[in-house]
Enzyme design. Sequence first.
Site: not given
Ligand code: GLN
Ligand code: ZN
Length: 760
Positions: A18, A114, A433, A485, A516, A642, A644, A695
């Site tokens: 799928l 969610k 990050g 990262e 996904r 952090h 989000c 985003h």
């Molecule tokens: N440190 C992560 C990044 O910058 C944080 C990601 C998140 O908050 N989902 O990707």
């Molecule tokens: Zn985030």
Amino acid sequence: MVHSANLGFPCIGFHRELKKGLEQYWAAEISEQELLQTARTIRIKNWQLQYDLGIEILPSNDFSLYDHMLDTITMLGAIPNRYRPISREFSTDVYFAMARGAQKANIPAMEMTKWFNTNYHHIVPEIEPHTSFSFTDPKILNEFREASTAGFQTRPVLIGPLTLLLLSKSITPGFSPLQKLNELIPVYQILFRELFALGADWVQVDEPILVKDLPQSAKKAFRIAYQQFAEVAHRPQLLLTSYFDGLGENSDLAFSLPVEGIHLDMVAGKDQWNLLNRKTVKRKTLSLGVIDGHNVWRTDLERILLNLQSKTALLENEIQLAPSCSLMHVPLDVNVEEHIEPSIKSWLAFAMQKLEEISALTSAINHEKRTDLFQQNYAALENRRLFLSKHRSDIPKDPMDQVKAGRQSPYAVRKAKQHARFHLPLFPTTTIGSFPQTGQIRLMRSRYGKGDLAQEDYENFLRQQIQDGIQWQEQIGLDVLVHGEFERNDMVQYFAEQLKGFVFTEHGWVQSFGSRYVRPPILFGDVERPQPMTVRWSSYAQSLTEKPVKGMLTGPVTILQWSFIRDDQPHSLTCFQVADAINEEVRDLEHAGIGIIQIDEPALREGLPLKKKDWQTYLTWAIQAFQRTCKGIADETQIHTHMCYSEFNEIISSIAQLDADVISIEAARSSMELLKAFSDYRYPNEIGPGIYDIHSPRIPSVEELTALLEKAIRVIAPEQIWVNPDCGLKTRNWEEVRPALQNMVAAAQNMRQKFIDKRE
Ligand code: GLN
Ligand code: ZN
């Protein structure tokens, strides 16, 4: 007699047909007919398979090309007006435009959120005063017919009207989607009639909203809707289906509704076993969700059998045995996994194994004869118990145990020491990050994973990326840098792979949304950190610059939330073990000279239990876990966190108790509205309200970013404010990130200038 039943089966197909089909269709590589044929083949195969596994009551319409909520919206014709230009009639193109937006026509997608406490995301219905309903997409009829033709009598599944309306959104002030109930009911009535005419004797009406706290208006709406459903003369019997928790205070409501059957989640709502002795239960078919559909462990069949046999309801009611919720939240088949250590593998049950368990239990009751599976499960569970008893670490058993966690001195003291150490300007700038995960990075990682690239070459490549990143950050004048990262595939998996106590699947895909899928790590045992996980990358980055480089870690709550976790001890204990492992990493980073460390907890809020009464217990241990990660570190070390998301109103005091020196949050999209929670609470520590909405591909201008900061200083003291994006930049590309961050730095400079001017 009891009957075996299923509520829903994964749609992906055994070879991810799928997912592949969808991606090919979107890339215009296959036709709509080919996609729909793939879907049909998967459905028929799934029915056959469930039937072969001994399931008597098979679901239909549990299959979805993208999302069940979206299917329900299109079934009811509640298609937002902006999609009208795509085609006059409902079509597959309209369906996918709603899901993903229409790029050419520049029509945005519907929002996602969610699905209860799972990691699945559903489309959020948009219901406005002008929304009209009519039976539009006949998918539910088609799939019932398709199953019949293939020789399977099925029980169609659909989302009930209350769950639909209560999860809908509206932008009309003073209007609530619930006001549309009366217009929605007739469409459901038509649907029930048509299903009955096709030969459906039962319908599974999913109303998981019943496990949440409901206002009086919603309870009343439940009575109105189901009374009118009951009055339909020729209709299938209705199975009111709840899951993800017990019915709690809504159980009287649920049992008083004129439906023929009720499904209860007996795993998440353990207290509901008591309901089975009550009189109210009488005269209804009970579907008992006795097998955990939301986790991956084998079931103690013997225990469930005992439990069942002691209940009077079993004698007086028609009983069905089922998974606690749809099996879409677990992977398909554990038998195809070849790299999980055999004894650990024997503890696991995925969708297929769970159906085998249901069928074994059913026949044990009906024929008083236990199949071999009873013995196999017993042996596997004994093996697991033995393993876990041997491997207990010295973690305190009492979740409320008061270890001196958290920082040594109060924030005011730390703040002074940190300012003296870092000399950061007013409105310090930083990022969250990650930097863009470019095609090249992904390619190199996959080549390294396959063994096509030597470790040394891969690591040199990563070092080069870090070096370029650091240099560029210095150039544009960011104050606190990050290493980027680049080495991480995923913010949870990266850590889980380096910790003891986790295993990983090769094929254990679980739907996150649309096409996904993720493969959540499985946390099976005690968690330990054998060696440092991030220190060498952070140290390398720090060695390249005089400016502070932030160490970057994922917090314990988030690691738990995005994994399958053990069910043999309280979540708090598991969380504390992860927290202690992260704490070791924090100390090692500190020891290596990393002065600023960020511990991300983006999943803290989504971990909130479904019922408010359970919130405090959760928050208490979640806060303790975070504090444990910061145990024993110097006042001069600055801890960031952090998150989000933006709704902090209800949990702001818990956020404050985390006592992070700096918290960065999402704020750009709501244009700083959410800062109000922090100002009302007089939040004492520092805050970085995200001013760049990552985003969106849009590059915000200096003026726009400055204006957001101007807004922020109206509610929060300038000394408290950091300047940063909303979230990590891994999903963006450098062409967007470069100018956006330059503008962000310029906006911070504007603000500084203003304050210097004022002071002079
Ligand atoms: N440190 C992560 C990044 O910058 C944080 C990601 C998140 O908050 N989902 O990707
Ligand atoms: Zn985030």
